[in-house]
Design a protein around this motif. Structure first.
Motif, PDB file in Angstrom:
ATOM      1  N   PRO A 166       0.778  -1.229  -0.150  1.00  0.00           N
ATOM      2  CA  PRO A 166       0.124  -0.105   0.054  1.00  0.00           C
ATOM      3  C   PRO A 166       0.696   1.237  -0.017  1.00  0.00           C
ATOM      4  O   PRO A 166       0.393   2.228  -0.293  1.00  0.00           O
ATOM      5  CB  PRO A 166      -0.986  -0.128   1.291  1.00  0.00           C
ATOM      6  CG  PRO A 166      -0.011  -1.170   2.037  1.00  0.00           C
ATOM      7  CD  PRO A 166       0.622  -2.118   1.188  1.00  0.00           C
ATOM      8  N   LEU A 219       1.701   2.560  -3.363  1.00  0.00           N
ATOM      9  CA  LEU A 219       0.663   3.403  -4.088  1.00  0.00           C
ATOM     10  C   LEU A 219       0.797   4.663  -3.784  1.00  0.00           C
ATOM     11  O   LEU A 219       0.496   5.536  -4.727  1.00  0.00           O
ATOM     12  CB  LEU A 219      -0.912   2.905  -3.623  1.00  0.00           C
ATOM     13  CG  LEU A 219      -2.040   3.511  -4.245  1.00  0.00           C
ATOM     14  CD1 LEU A 219      -2.239   3.056  -5.833  1.00  0.00           C
ATOM     15  CD2 LEU A 219      -3.121   2.979  -3.428  1.00  0.00           C
ATOM     16  N   TRP A 263      -1.845   3.722   8.923  1.00  0.00           N
ATOM     17  CA  TRP A 263      -2.825   3.401   8.028  1.00  0.00           C
ATOM     18  C   TRP A 263      -3.704   4.698   7.840  1.00  0.00           C
ATOM     19  O   TRP A 263      -4.312   4.993   6.772  1.00  0.00           O
ATOM     20  CB  TRP A 263      -3.800   2.238   8.561  1.00  0.00           C
ATOM     21  CG  TRP A 263      -3.194   0.895   7.910  1.00  0.00           C
ATOM     22  CD1 TRP A 263      -2.631   0.138   8.733  1.00  0.00           C
ATOM     23  CD2 TRP A 263      -3.356   0.652   6.629  1.00  0.00           C
ATOM     24  NE1 TRP A 263      -2.460  -1.034   8.009  1.00  0.00           N
ATOM     25  CE2 TRP A 263      -2.639  -0.691   6.802  1.00  0.00           C
ATOM     26  CE3 TRP A 263      -3.611   1.025   5.422  1.00  0.00           C
ATOM     27  CZ2 TRP A 263      -2.465  -1.604   5.519  1.00  0.00           C
ATOM     28  CZ3 TRP A 263      -3.562   0.272   4.310  1.00  0.00           C
ATOM     29  CH2 TRP A 263      -3.013  -1.068   4.134  1.00  0.00           C
ATOM     30  N   CYS A 321      -4.226   6.763   4.360  1.00  0.00           N
ATOM     31  CA  CYS A 321      -5.455   6.804   3.612  1.00  0.00           C
ATOM     32  C   CYS A 321      -5.696   8.395   3.642  1.00  0.00           C
ATOM     33  O   CYS A 321      -6.174   8.982   2.581  1.00  0.00           O
ATOM     34  CB  CYS A 321      -6.515   6.321   4.637  1.00  0.00           C
ATOM     35  SG  CYS A 321      -6.370   4.522   4.486  1.00  0.00           S
TER      36      CYS A 321
END
Length: 145
Positions: free
Chosen positions: A3, A6, A97, A101
């Protein structure tokens, strides 16, 4: 590919396609680059994140051109909260996280805050028609041939 990769792709695309038309995007990309350099030199990641997000928050406050830029700028507040949690070693996984995000959401908002007139002029004129930069020698008023 994890992740975090990304975000690397998103910041690269932002730097290439959004930052030329948005001062806030330039601040965010440059603060990220400075943070990566500091991390590369051995600074701990929680301090790197806190420093780069705080610097981008303060410097970026000057470049709030529209409501989209304001929304992207406000996203630094939860990012700084996640940095603080990571720094005191509380809820580190949740903080990571949350930071990822929020940062990805910020990258999604940045293209909407671009200067649409400059983008349109660049696309229609091939860069020459909408180029607001002076074409003089060292920008002192002497025109080059």
């Amino acid at each position: 590919m994890g992740p975090g990769h990304l975000y690397y792709i998103g910041i690269l695309l932002t730097g290439l396609f959004v930052a030329p038309f948005s001062p806030l995007a330039r601040v965010i990309v440059l603060s990220w680059l400075a943070g990566e350099f500091a991390w590369w030199l051995g600074m701990p990641m929680p301090w790197v994140n806190l420093g780069q997000h705080l610097a981008a928050f303060v410097i970026g406050s000057r470049y709030l051109r529209n409501e989209w830029c304001l929304a992207a700028w406000v996203m630094f507040v939860p990012m700084l909260a996640c940095d603080a949690l990571s720094l005191i070693q509380e809820q580190e996984i949740m903080a990571w996280w949350g930071l990822l995000c929020t940062a990805l959401a910020q990258l999604v908002l940045l293209p909407m805050g671009m200067d649409a007139w400059r983008v349109g002029d660049t696309l229609l004129g091939g860069g020459a028609a909408g180029d607001a930069r002076p074409r003089d020698f060292l920008r002192i008023g002497l025109r080059s041939a």
